[in-house]
Design an enzyme around this catalytic site. Structure first.
Site, PDB file in Angstrom:
ATOM      1  N   ALA A  15       0.824  -1.213   0.000  1.00 36.76           N
ATOM      2  CA  ALA A  15       0.000   0.000   0.000  1.00 36.76           C
ATOM      3  C   ALA A  15       0.858   1.263   0.000  1.00 36.76           C
ATOM      4  O   ALA A  15       0.331   2.366   0.090  1.00 36.76           O
ATOM      5  CB  ALA A  15      -0.936   0.013   1.213  1.00 36.76           C
ATOM      6  N   PRO A  50      12.760  23.942  -0.272  1.00 37.15           N
ATOM      7  CA  PRO A  50      13.976  23.887   0.557  1.00 37.15           C
ATOM      8  C   PRO A  50      15.041  22.985  -0.073  1.00 37.15           C
ATOM      9  O   PRO A  50      14.781  21.844  -0.417  1.00 37.15           O
ATOM     10  CB  PRO A  50      13.468  23.302   1.874  1.00 37.15           C
ATOM     11  CG  PRO A  50      12.298  22.468   1.477  1.00 37.15           C
ATOM     12  CD  PRO A  50      11.669  23.140   0.296  1.00 37.15           C
ATOM     13  N   THR A  77       1.311   2.230   8.084  1.00 35.49           N
ATOM     14  CA  THR A  77       1.914   3.302   8.860  1.00 35.49           C
ATOM     15  C   THR A  77       1.621   4.621   8.143  1.00 35.49           C
ATOM     16  O   THR A  77       0.810   4.680   7.223  1.00 35.49           O
ATOM     17  CB  THR A  77       3.431   3.095   8.976  1.00 35.49           C
ATOM     18  OG1 THR A  77       4.004   3.090   7.650  1.00 35.49           O
ATOM     19  CG2 THR A  77       3.750   1.783   9.675  1.00 35.49           C
ATOM     20  N   LYS A 125      19.299  -1.069   5.573  1.00 32.24           N
ATOM     21  CA  LYS A 125      19.108  -1.792   4.313  1.00 32.24           C
ATOM     22  C   LYS A 125      20.312  -2.679   3.993  1.00 32.24           C
ATOM     23  O   LYS A 125      20.154  -3.749   3.400  1.00 32.24           O
ATOM     24  CB  LYS A 125      18.843  -0.808   3.174  1.00 32.24           C
ATOM     25  CG  LYS A 125      17.513  -0.075   3.279  1.00 32.24           C
ATOM     26  CD  LYS A 125      16.307  -1.025   3.266  1.00 32.24           C
ATOM     27  CE  LYS A 125      16.064  -1.613   1.899  1.00 32.24           C
ATOM     28  NZ  LYS A 125      14.807  -2.421   1.848  1.00 32.24           N
ATOM     29  N   PRO A 139      23.176  15.797   8.155  1.00 28.72           N
ATOM     30  CA  PRO A 139      24.373  15.004   8.441  1.00 28.72           C
ATOM     31  C   PRO A 139      24.514  13.829   7.478  1.00 28.72           C
ATOM     32  O   PRO A 139      23.536  13.182   7.120  1.00 28.72           O
ATOM     33  CB  PRO A 139      24.114  14.493   9.871  1.00 28.72           C
ATOM     34  CG  PRO A 139      23.107  15.426  10.453  1.00 28.72           C
ATOM     35  CD  PRO A 139      22.258  15.862   9.298  1.00 28.72           C
ATOM     36  N   GLY A 140      25.751  13.555   7.051  1.00 25.78           N
ATOM     37  CA  GLY A 140      26.031  12.373   6.245  1.00 25.78           C
ATOM     38  C   GLY A 140      25.359  12.359   4.890  1.00 25.78           C
ATOM     39  O   GLY A 140      25.120  11.280   4.342  1.00 25.78           O
ATOM     40  N   TYR A 172      19.263   4.716   7.916  1.00 21.76           N
ATOM     41  CA  TYR A 172      18.408   4.049   6.932  1.00 21.76           C
ATOM     42  C   TYR A 172      19.230   3.150   6.029  1.00 21.76           C
ATOM     43  O   TYR A 172      18.924   1.965   5.841  1.00 21.76           O
ATOM     44  CB  TYR A 172      17.654   5.082   6.092  1.00 21.76           C
ATOM     45  CG  TYR A 172      17.133   4.530   4.789  1.00 21.76           C
ATOM     46  CD1 TYR A 172      16.285   3.424   4.764  1.00 21.76           C
ATOM     47  CD2 TYR A 172      17.504   5.090   3.566  1.00 21.76           C
ATOM     48  CE1 TYR A 172      15.810   2.904   3.558  1.00 21.76           C
ATOM     49  CE2 TYR A 172      17.037   4.587   2.368  1.00 21.76           C
ATOM     50  CZ  TYR A 172      16.195   3.485   2.371  1.00 21.76           C
ATOM     51  OH  TYR A 172      15.743   2.968   1.188  1.00 21.76           O
ATOM     52  N   ASN A 224      16.812   6.561  -7.118  1.00 28.96           N
ATOM     53  CA  ASN A 224      15.659   7.297  -6.615  1.00 28.96           C
ATOM     54  C   ASN A 224      14.453   7.174  -7.537  1.00 28.96           C
ATOM     55  O   ASN A 224      14.559   7.418  -8.738  1.00 28.96           O
ATOM     56  CB  ASN A 224      15.997   8.782  -6.465  1.00 28.96           C
ATOM     57  CG  ASN A 224      16.791   9.070  -5.212  1.00 28.96           C
ATOM     58  OD1 ASN A 224      17.592   8.250  -4.778  1.00 28.96           O
ATOM     59  ND2 ASN A 224      16.569  10.238  -4.636  1.00 28.96           N
ATOM     60  N   LYS A 230       1.316  -2.675   7.025  1.00 30.60           N
ATOM     61  CA  LYS A 230       0.988  -2.213   8.382  1.00 30.60           C
ATOM     62  C   LYS A 230       0.153  -0.940   8.364  1.00 30.60           C
ATOM     63  O   LYS A 230      -0.473  -0.572   9.362  1.00 30.60           O
ATOM     64  CB  LYS A 230       2.286  -1.983   9.165  1.00 30.60           C
ATOM     65  CG  LYS A 230       2.107  -1.766  10.659  1.00 30.60           C
ATOM     66  CD  LYS A 230       3.458  -1.605  11.348  1.00 30.60           C
ATOM     67  CE  LYS A 230       3.303  -1.363  12.840  1.00 30.60           C
ATOM     68  NZ  LYS A 230       4.626  -1.194  13.504  1.00 30.60           N
ATOM     69  N   THR A 248      18.078  -0.621  -2.241  1.00 25.09           N
ATOM     70  CA  THR A 248      18.288   0.765  -2.631  1.00 25.09           C
ATOM     71  C   THR A 248      19.762   1.022  -2.921  1.00 25.09           C
ATOM     72  O   THR A 248      20.639   0.367  -2.338  1.00 25.09           O
ATOM     73  CB  THR A 248      17.825   1.707  -1.503  1.00 25.09           C
ATOM     74  OG1 THR A 248      18.288   3.040  -1.766  1.00 25.09           O
ATOM     75  CG2 THR A 248      18.385   1.286  -0.162  1.00 25.09           C
ATOM     76  N   ASP A 249      20.034   2.003  -3.775  1.00 33.41           N
ATOM     77  CA  ASP A 249      21.427   2.386  -4.006  1.00 33.41           C
ATOM     78  C   ASP A 249      22.036   3.112  -2.811  1.00 33.41           C
ATOM     79  O   ASP A 249      23.247   3.352  -2.770  1.00 33.41           O
ATOM     80  CB  ASP A 249      21.555   3.233  -5.278  1.00 33.41           C
ATOM     81  CG  ASP A 249      20.804   4.554  -5.214  1.00 33.41           C
ATOM     82  OD1 ASP A 249      20.137   4.835  -4.207  1.00 33.41           O
ATOM     83  OD2 ASP A 249      20.880   5.318  -6.203  1.00 33.41           O
ATOM     84  N   GLU A 250      21.219   3.454  -1.810  1.00 37.75           N
ATOM     85  CA  GLU A 250      21.747   4.071  -0.586  1.00 37.75           C
ATOM     86  C   GLU A 250      22.790   3.185   0.090  1.00 37.75           C
ATOM     87  O   GLU A 250      23.649   3.673   0.818  1.00 37.75           O
ATOM     88  CB  GLU A 250      20.608   4.350   0.406  1.00 37.75           C
ATOM     89  CG  GLU A 250      19.668   5.461  -0.001  1.00 37.75           C
ATOM     90  CD  GLU A 250      20.164   6.830   0.390  1.00 37.75           C
ATOM     91  OE1 GLU A 250      21.231   6.937   1.028  1.00 37.75           O
ATOM     92  OE2 GLU A 250      19.471   7.810   0.036  1.00 37.75           O
TER      93      GLU A 250
END
Length: 343
Positions: free
Chosen positions: A9, A207, A36, A156, A279-280, A152, A181, A34, A123-125
């Site tokens: 969902a 922003p 959320t 992963k 940060p990061g 995060y 992304n 769930k 993810t590519d993260e």
């Protein structure tokens, strides 16, 4: 094939469900979500008129629920995750529970019930900054060291390596995908592009972190779900035990995205607003897709220019969906819309 879709969902999950129902008329889909803050039952086709779709509200960390919904399923497509970098900087515990513990529960239940396919959506993260081992900037390869720069991303990495270990140890038929992304319809508006779109539509500042030069590869969600369906229906020998990067080779900076949206909507450049970097923050995300192009013959087909216009049109044409999101009065989202926390 009867397929359990976790997080179905949510943004990418619901688009995957719609694609599967439209493209594979003999497949049945069971969604476990769930619900959320980012899950929304209205993202799915109407259950009353979609006989091949069923829905269970539940937590992937709940072993009993997972075992029950897996009955008679042949495959799992695992989207369910906490995904927002900024939230992970504030509440890392939620990410470790859902992304790591939840993935373990699913893997173990799949092993016990002899599931035929387990497609783990990553993810590519996980790569951190896209670069070679020598530190030279270039798109990430599936074989690159994983160097996450946020809680995060770290969660992963934990899920990825756990999933791969179930293939290596138990021969559970796991395939891992790492996508760049995503953007498109039904994306929760705390993420960069829908946040920029909504703020521009309502004449609020867009922003931009730091100098706006952080670069990402952007893929339309329709391209992403199309290739996931392709992987799921490949012969096992072609995809099981494999890791595939997925991307569109559409790298753009945050500042370029903001300016593109303002131009399409004919809004003034004065809406650009530079804010303190988080940060990061990763300087560059990009993935090398040579493997999936060579082994499966797939490549993205939707250009960023066309996809961005379609996405803007969708948000402009669906104010009721946006209002249902705002009516939940999620504190983090409200802060993002007012002050901005783009991914």
């Amino acid at each position: 094939m009867r397929i359990l879709v976790t997080g179905g969902a949510g943004f990418i999950g619901s688009n995957f469900v719609r694609h599967m129902l439209a493209t594979y008329p003999t497949d049945e889909i069971v969604v476990l979500d769930k619900l959320t803050y980012a899950g929304n039952i209205t993202n799915l086709p109407p259950l009353s008129t979609t006989p091949r779709l069923s829905f269970v509200q539940g937590d992937i960390c709940d072993e009993r629920t997972v075992v029950q919904v897996l009955e008679d399923c042949d495959a799992i497509v695992h989207f369910a995750a906490e995904t927002h970098v900024d939230r992970s900087l504030l509440q890392a515990q939620d990410f470790m529970r859902t992304n790591v513990q939840g993935t373990y529960v699913l893997l173990e239940a799949a092993r016990q019930q002899h599931i035929q396919r387990f497609l783990h959506i990553s993810t590519d993260e996980v790569y951190g900054n896209a670069c070679s081992p020598e530190g030279v900037s270039r798109p990430s390869l599936e074989t690159d060291t994983l160097l996450p720069l946020s809680p995060y991303a770290a969660s992963k990495v934990g899920a990825d390596t756990l999933a791969f270990s179930y293939w290596a140890s138990y021969r559970l038929p796991v395939t891992i995908t790492r996508c760049s992304n995503n953007y498109g319809p039904y994306q929760y508006p705390e993420k960069q592009l829908p946040l920029f779109i909504l703020n521009a539509l309502e004449d609020r500042p867009l922003p931009i972190y730091g100098d706006g030069q952080h670069s990402r590869d952007w893929i339309h969600v329709d391209d992403h779900v199309e290739v996931l369906a392709l992987i799921l229906h490949q012969p096992a020998a072609h995809v099981v035990g494999e890791i595939f990067n997925i991307g569109a080779h559409e790298e753009r900076t945050t500042l370029q995205n903001a300016r593109t949206i303002l131009k399409i909507l004919e809004k003034p450049g004065e809406l650009l607003s530079f804010v303190q970097d988080r940060p990061g923050n990763v300087q560059r995300h990009a993935v090398d897709t040579s493997k999936i192009r060579q082994q499966l013959g797939w490549q993205a087909r939707i250009s960023f220019a066309a996809g961005m216009r379609q996405t803007i049109d969708w948000y402009r044409d669906n104010p009721a969906w946006i209002e249902t999101i705002k009516e939940k009065h999620n504190e983090f989202l409200m802060a993002a819309l007012q002050r901005g926390m783009p991914r």
